[in-house]
Design a protein around this motif. Structure first.
Motif, PDB file in Angstrom:
ATOM      1  N   TYR A   1      86.635 103.982  58.761  1.00 28.76           N
ATOM      2  CA  TYR A   1      87.829 103.341  58.204  1.00 28.76           C
ATOM      3  C   TYR A   1      88.335 102.232  59.123  1.00 28.76           C
ATOM      4  O   TYR A   1      88.699 101.140  58.656  1.00 28.76           O
ATOM      5  CB  TYR A   1      88.932 104.368  57.975  1.00 28.76           C
ATOM      6  N   VAL A   2      88.375 102.498  60.431  1.00 28.63           N
ATOM      7  CA  VAL A   2      88.883 101.506  61.382  1.00 28.63           C
ATOM      8  C   VAL A   2      88.044 100.232  61.334  1.00 28.63           C
ATOM      9  O   VAL A   2      88.571  99.113  61.292  1.00 28.63           O
ATOM     10  CB  VAL A   2      88.911 102.083  62.817  1.00 28.63           C
ATOM     11  N   ARG A   3      86.726 100.389  61.309  1.00 33.39           N
ATOM     12  CA  ARG A   3      85.859  99.209  61.254  1.00 33.39           C
ATOM     13  C   ARG A   3      86.016  98.455  59.941  1.00 33.39           C
ATOM     14  O   ARG A   3      86.030  97.219  59.918  1.00 33.39           O
ATOM     15  CB  ARG A   3      84.402  99.612  61.464  1.00 33.39           C
ATOM     16  N   LEU A   4      86.120  99.197  58.854  1.00 25.49           N
ATOM     17  CA  LEU A   4      86.352  98.544  57.563  1.00 25.49           C
ATOM     18  C   LEU A   4      87.685  97.810  57.550  1.00 25.49           C
ATOM     19  O   LEU A   4      87.799  96.702  57.015  1.00 25.49           O
ATOM     20  CB  LEU A   4      86.311  99.584  56.442  1.00 25.49           C
ATOM     21  N   TRP A   5      88.700  98.427  58.161  1.00 30.27           N
ATOM     22  CA  TRP A   5      90.028  97.804  58.201  1.00 30.27           C
ATOM     23  C   TRP A   5      89.984  96.504  58.991  1.00 30.27           C
ATOM     24  O   TRP A   5      90.501  95.470  58.548  1.00 30.27           O
ATOM     25  CB  TRP A   5      91.029  98.776  58.837  1.00 30.27           C
ATOM     26  N   VAL A   6      89.358  96.535  60.162  1.00 21.43           N
ATOM     27  CA  VAL A   6      89.257  95.329  60.983  1.00 21.43           C
ATOM     28  C   VAL A   6      88.409  94.272  60.281  1.00 21.43           C
ATOM     29  O   VAL A   6      88.749  93.074  60.277  1.00 21.43           O
ATOM     30  CB  VAL A   6      88.657  95.664  62.368  1.00 21.43           C
ATOM     31  N   SER A   7      87.315  94.702  59.667  1.00 19.14           N
ATOM     32  CA  SER A   7      86.432  93.772  58.966  1.00 19.14           C
ATOM     33  C   SER A   7      87.187  93.058  57.844  1.00 19.14           C
ATOM     34  O   SER A   7      87.133  91.827  57.726  1.00 19.14           O
ATOM     35  CB  SER A   7      85.229  94.522  58.392  1.00 19.14           C
ATOM     36  N   TYR A   8      87.890  93.829  57.024  1.00 19.41           N
ATOM     37  CA  TYR A   8      88.615  93.228  55.897  1.00 19.41           C
ATOM     38  C   TYR A   8      89.719  92.312  56.404  1.00 19.41           C
ATOM     39  O   TYR A   8      89.982  91.252  55.817  1.00 19.41           O
ATOM     40  CB  TYR A   8      89.198  94.329  55.016  1.00 19.41           C
ATOM     41  N   THR A   9      90.387  92.718  57.493  1.00 21.06           N
ATOM     42  CA  THR A   9      91.457  91.887  58.046  1.00 21.06           C
ATOM     43  C   THR A   9      90.914  90.537  58.504  1.00 21.06           C
ATOM     44  O   THR A   9      91.483  89.487  58.197  1.00 21.06           O
ATOM     45  CB  THR A   9      92.137  92.603  59.227  1.00 21.06           C
ATOM     46  N   LEU A  10      89.806  90.550  59.252  1.00 17.77           N
ATOM     47  CA  LEU A  10      89.210  89.305  59.722  1.00 17.77           C
ATOM     48  C   LEU A  10      88.765  88.430  58.553  1.00 17.77           C
ATOM     49  O   LEU A  10      89.003  87.219  58.529  1.00 17.77           O
ATOM     50  CB  LEU A  10      88.010  89.607  60.624  1.00 17.77           C
ATOM     51  N   SER A  11      88.112  89.057  57.573  1.00 20.18           N
ATOM     52  CA  SER A  11      87.638  88.309  56.408  1.00 20.18           C
ATOM     53  C   SER A  11      88.802  87.709  55.627  1.00 20.18           C
ATOM     54  O   SER A  11      88.752  86.554  55.195  1.00 20.18           O
ATOM     55  CB  SER A  11      86.809  89.230  55.510  1.00 20.18           C
ATOM     56  N   SER A  12      89.869  88.477  55.461  1.00 23.33           N
ATOM     57  CA  SER A  12      91.034  87.992  54.711  1.00 23.33           C
ATOM     58  C   SER A  12      91.756  86.879  55.456  1.00 23.33           C
ATOM     59  O   SER A  12      92.235  85.919  54.843  1.00 23.33           O
ATOM     60  CB  SER A  12      91.996  89.147  54.440  1.00 23.33           C
ATOM     61  N   LEU A  13      91.863  87.005  56.787  1.00 25.68           N
ATOM     62  CA  LEU A  13      92.489  85.936  57.569  1.00 25.68           C
ATOM     63  C   LEU A  13      91.728  84.626  57.393  1.00 25.68           C
ATOM     64  O   LEU A  13      92.328  83.557  57.235  1.00 25.68           O
ATOM     65  CB  LEU A  13      92.539  86.323  59.048  1.00 25.68           C
ATOM     66  N   GLY A  14      90.393  84.718  57.416  1.00 21.89           N
ATOM     67  CA  GLY A  14      89.594  83.522  57.198  1.00 21.89           C
ATOM     68  C   GLY A  14      89.818  82.926  55.813  1.00 21.89           C
ATOM     69  O   GLY A  14      89.960  81.711  55.659  1.00 21.89           O
ATOM     70  N   THR A  15      89.891  83.797  54.811  1.00 24.42           N
ATOM     71  CA  THR A  15      90.087  83.330  53.438  1.00 24.42           C
ATOM     72  C   THR A  15      91.444  82.658  53.268  1.00 24.42           C
ATOM     73  O   THR A  15      91.553  81.570  52.693  1.00 24.42           O
ATOM     74  CB  THR A  15      89.959  84.502  52.455  1.00 24.42           C
ATOM     75  N   PHE A  16      92.505  83.288  53.758  1.00 22.62           N
ATOM     76  CA  PHE A  16      93.852  82.722  53.584  1.00 22.62           C
ATOM     77  C   PHE A  16      94.064  81.490  54.459  1.00 22.62           C
ATOM     78  O   PHE A  16      94.809  80.580  54.079  1.00 22.62           O
ATOM     79  CB  PHE A  16      94.913  83.781  53.882  1.00 22.62           C
ATOM     80  N   ALA A  17      93.440  81.457  55.623  1.00 25.13           N
ATOM     81  CA  ALA A  17      93.538  80.260  56.462  1.00 25.13           C
ATOM     82  C   ALA A  17      92.908  79.061  55.761  1.00 25.13           C
ATOM     83  O   ALA A  17      93.417  77.933  55.834  1.00 25.13           O
ATOM     84  CB  ALA A  17      92.865  80.502  57.808  1.00 25.13           C
ATOM     85  N   SER A  18      91.809  79.304  55.051  1.00 26.62           N
ATOM     86  CA  SER A  18      91.123  78.215  54.359  1.00 26.62           C
ATOM     87  C   SER A  18      91.932  77.687  53.175  1.00 26.62           C
ATOM     88  O   SER A  18      91.748  76.541  52.759  1.00 26.62           O
ATOM     89  CB  SER A  18      89.740  78.669  53.884  1.00 26.62           C
ATOM     90  N   LEU A  19      92.838  78.510  52.628  1.00 27.33           N
ATOM     91  CA  LEU A  19      93.673  78.052  51.519  1.00 27.33           C
ATOM     92  C   LEU A  19      94.532  76.865  51.928  1.00 27.33           C
ATOM     93  O   LEU A  19      94.882  76.015  51.104  1.00 27.33           O
ATOM     94  CB  LEU A  19      94.578  79.194  51.030  1.00 27.33           C
TER      95      LEU A  19
END
Length: 400
Positions: A14-32
């Motif tokens: 769960y921790v790795r999935l949480w960190v993974s999704y957080t990093l991926s989402s930060l990249g996605t929203f930053a690109s917006l």
């Protein structure tokens, strides 16, 4: 509550999935934020900004029927790793074009398409992974934590993108590339076995549409999907109406207050969601959330004070995390394992696409109507939803 939190903290998957999704989402929203800035800097054309936005939304729609099918065929781990790896490479290539002054609208468009198209299966796979990583008794806690993360990411991602772009135009895209690649590496090295299903679905139409049919035939999930669509459409549209209204009057501070209140509302709602779910019946929570949204938007229409409008919008946002957690918990508990990817892809993507039309509708209506009238028009579907939720007898036994 403490024991559950400790359990999640020690759950390495769960921790790795949480960190993974957080990093991926930060990249996605930053690109917006950073991608439109790059378009304007490279071409100076607002049409180009509209083009990349249209292309992103269009490819989300094109990928939607296939995203969940892919997750159910090859497994969530493979989808998450490959989606983020390809996105990392795409943003790395874009970084190179910016650094070498070779960036073009075509290159930006390609990266936008890749990011949008692969974001759909990634979101579906991440939601499916939660079911495999977290025991059923911890789902509410995990979903509440994820809801708080989503609230933070939607605030920090665009701020990070704009700030990094101000330092150096290539910097946000380089950071995006690194975040996607690190996210892929975290999921790829998960210790838990995540083998692909032995007998995956085919590409027949009946298999492709299995997620839609399940949602249509499940009364509670069908209603909750409608609820999320109407609620997200309403809050997105109303916030844009308030921001445009304050900007037109030259109140720059008011825009900041609106953004701060809605962000704070989401965070507060995420913080109280777990307690609320444990102590209040689902139907009561849904009624409170839907009526809060409907009455808050109606009240915004009759006030001309920016602060009150911002606070009321914040109250609306407090209620939305509760709906999100309740819906996702029901979905993860009741959807059969062999179609969970396809159901997730529909539920995770459709509300986002509809919600994205809220600002567009708001802008069109503000061209012909005053702000109070536009806010009242957004209140109409929210009031209808609240009345339907209150009066619908078929939902009472299911929601209890």
């Amino acid at each position: 509550m403490t024991m559950t939190a400790v359990g999640l903290h020690r759950n390495q998957t769960y921790v790795r999935l949480w960190v993974s999704y957080t990093l991926s989402s930060l990249g996605t929203f930053a690109s917006l934020v950073s991608l439109p800035l790059l378009v304007m800097a490279s071409s100076g054309s607002p049409v180009g900004v509209g083009l990349i936005s249209f292309a992103g939304a269009s490819f989300m729609l094109l990928v939607l029927p296939w995203a969940g099918l892919l997750v159910d065929r090859v497994g969530w781990q493979a989808v998450m790793v490959r989606a983020d790896l390809v996105r990392g490479i795409a943003f790395g290539a874009l970084t190179y074009t910016v650094v070498t002054h070779q960036v073009t609208i075509g290159a930006i468009l390609c990266v936008t398409v890749v990011n949008s198209a692969l974001g759909v299966p990634f979101i579906s796979a991440a939601a499916t992974a939660l079911r495999a990583a977290v025991p059923s008794e911890q789902l509410s806690a995990a979903l509440s934590v994820n809801q708080g993360r989503a609230a933070l990411v939607t605030i920090l991602g665009p701020l990070a993108g704009a700030s990094l772009y101000g330092v150096a135009p290539a910097l946000p895209f380089a950071v995006d590339a690194v975040s996607f690649i690190v996210s892929a590496a975290l999921v790829a090295t998960l210790p838990a076995p995540t083998a692909a299903p032995a007998h995956g679905p085919t590409t027949r139409w009946t298999d492709i549409t299995a997620g839609w049919r399940f949602l249509r035939g499940h009364p509670v999930l069908r209603y909750m999907t409608l609820n999320v669509i109407v609620t997200d459409f309403g809050i997105n549209g109303v916030v844009v109406v308030l921001i445009i209204g304050t900007s037109a009057s030259g109140d720059a501070l008011g825009t900041g207050v609106i953004t701060a209140c809605t962000g704070a509302g989401n965070l507060l709602g995420s913080a109280v969601t777990l307690w609320a779910i444990r102590h209040i019946r689902p139907r009561t929570l849904i009624l409170v959330a839907t009526w809060t949204g409907a009455l808050a938007v109606s009240a915004i229409a009759v006030t001309d004070q920016v602060l009150w409008g911002a606070l009321l919008a914040g109250c609306f946002c407090v209620a939305t995390p509760v709906l999100g957690v309740l819906t996702n918990k029901t979905l993860l508990e009741e959807v059969p394992q062999d179609i969970v990817g396809r159901v997730q892809s529909v539920f995770q993507t459709l509300p986002r696409l509809v919600a994205a039309t809220g600002p567009v509708v708001a802008g069109l209506l503000l061209g012909v109507l005053p702000v109070p009238a536009v806010v009242l028009l957004f209140a109409v579907p929210l009031l209808a939803l609240a009345l339907f939720t209150t009066l619908a007898r078929a939902l009472r036994p299911a929601l209890r």
